[in-house]
Scaffold this motif. Structure first.
Motif, PDB file in Angstrom:
ATOM      1  N   PRO A 166       0.809  -1.218   0.000  1.00  0.00           N
ATOM      2  CA  PRO A 166       0.000   0.000   0.000  1.00  0.00           C
ATOM      3  C   PRO A 166       0.845   1.272   0.000  1.00  0.00           C
ATOM      4  O   PRO A 166       1.800   1.404   0.771  1.00  0.00           O
ATOM      5  CB  PRO A 166      -0.803  -0.110   1.298  1.00  0.00           C
ATOM      6  N   LEU A 167       0.475   2.196  -0.881  1.00  0.00           N
ATOM      7  CA  LEU A 167       1.021   3.550  -0.907  1.00  0.00           C
ATOM      8  C   LEU A 167      -0.110   4.460  -0.450  1.00  0.00           C
ATOM      9  O   LEU A 167      -1.175   4.483  -1.069  1.00  0.00           O
ATOM     10  CB  LEU A 167       1.466   3.929  -2.319  1.00  0.00           C
ATOM     11  N   LEU A 168       0.115   5.191   0.616  1.00  0.00           N
ATOM     12  CA  LEU A 168      -0.942   5.979   1.239  1.00  0.00           C
ATOM     13  C   LEU A 168      -0.790   7.464   0.930  1.00  0.00           C
ATOM     14  O   LEU A 168       0.313   7.995   0.928  1.00  0.00           O
ATOM     15  CB  LEU A 168      -0.934   5.750   2.753  1.00  0.00           C
ATOM     16  N   SER A 169      -1.929   8.104   0.674  1.00  0.00           N
ATOM     17  CA  SER A 169      -1.976   9.515   0.310  1.00  0.00           C
ATOM     18  C   SER A 169      -2.299  10.369   1.533  1.00  0.00           C
ATOM     19  O   SER A 169      -3.343  10.192   2.166  1.00  0.00           O
ATOM     20  CB  SER A 169      -3.052   9.724  -0.765  1.00  0.00           C
ATOM     21  N   ASP A 170      -1.383  11.295   1.867  1.00  0.00           N
ATOM     22  CA  ASP A 170      -1.544  12.205   3.013  1.00  0.00           C
ATOM     23  C   ASP A 170      -1.402  13.645   2.507  1.00  0.00           C
ATOM     24  O   ASP A 170      -0.430  14.338   2.818  1.00  0.00           O
ATOM     25  CB  ASP A 170      -0.469  11.872   4.064  1.00  0.00           C
ATOM     26  N   PRO A 171      -2.378  14.114   1.688  1.00  0.00           N
ATOM     27  CA  PRO A 171      -2.221  15.400   1.013  1.00  0.00           C
ATOM     28  C   PRO A 171      -2.097  16.596   1.947  1.00  0.00           C
ATOM     29  O   PRO A 171      -1.451  17.587   1.597  1.00  0.00           O
ATOM     30  CB  PRO A 171      -3.461  15.502   0.126  1.00  0.00           C
TER      31      PRO A 171
END
Length: 159
Positions: free
Chosen positions: A93-98
């Protein structure tokens, strides 16, 4: 400018819920009972981050055999993470924390020296979290190249 958090071994890892490259919401709590290698990187599809992400990809099998799950976090949008995963065969998993909220909770965002200039940005960091959700190792200001090999040595995972 707020003070940067410093997490230490033994502390409870901050929980989070973020979307992965498929748009699935993933929480740290979902991995309770498993050990987690959580790495923060500045930007998908840049040379250093690609090197680090591919090193983690190549180490996924031995890390998982030793009981570790790999999760990557960046400020990139979900769509860019999907392209990154597809382009480089990243199978974790690559997680998005904008909004950088998880980066800040882990001390992986703040002032850093970038080629002699003090700038605010992502601080390349890796956290090893035990099965109970506590920080086992907190590695900050790591280099993209050679980091995964050093981490494997630290964890006693050969080859």
């Amino acid at each position: 400018m707020t003070e940067r958090v410093t997490l230490e071994p033994g502390q409870t890892a901050p929980d989070f819920s973020l979307q992965d490259q498929d748009g699935t919401t993933r929480s740290l709590a979902d991995f309770r009972g498993e050990k987690v290698v959580l790495f923060f990187y500045p930007a998908a599809m840049t040379p250093g981050c690609t090197k680090e992400a591919c090193d983690f990809r190549d180490a996924t099998a031995p890390l998982e055999a030793a009981g570790y799950r790999v999760l990557g976090i960046s400020r990139d949008p979900v769509e860019k993470l999907r392209r990154f995963a597809d382009r480089d065969g990243l199978d974790y998993p690559l997680l998005s924390d904008p909004d950088s909220s998880v980066h800040r909770a882990y001390g992986a965002y703040g002032m850093k020296n970038n080629y002699g200039r003090l700038v605010e940005g992502v601080i390349r960091s890796t956290f090893v979290i035990d099965a109970e959700g506590r920080i086992e190792h907190a590695l900050t200001n790591v280099k993209a190249t050679g980091h995964v090999a050093r981490l494997r040595k630290l964890l006693g995972i050969d080859g």
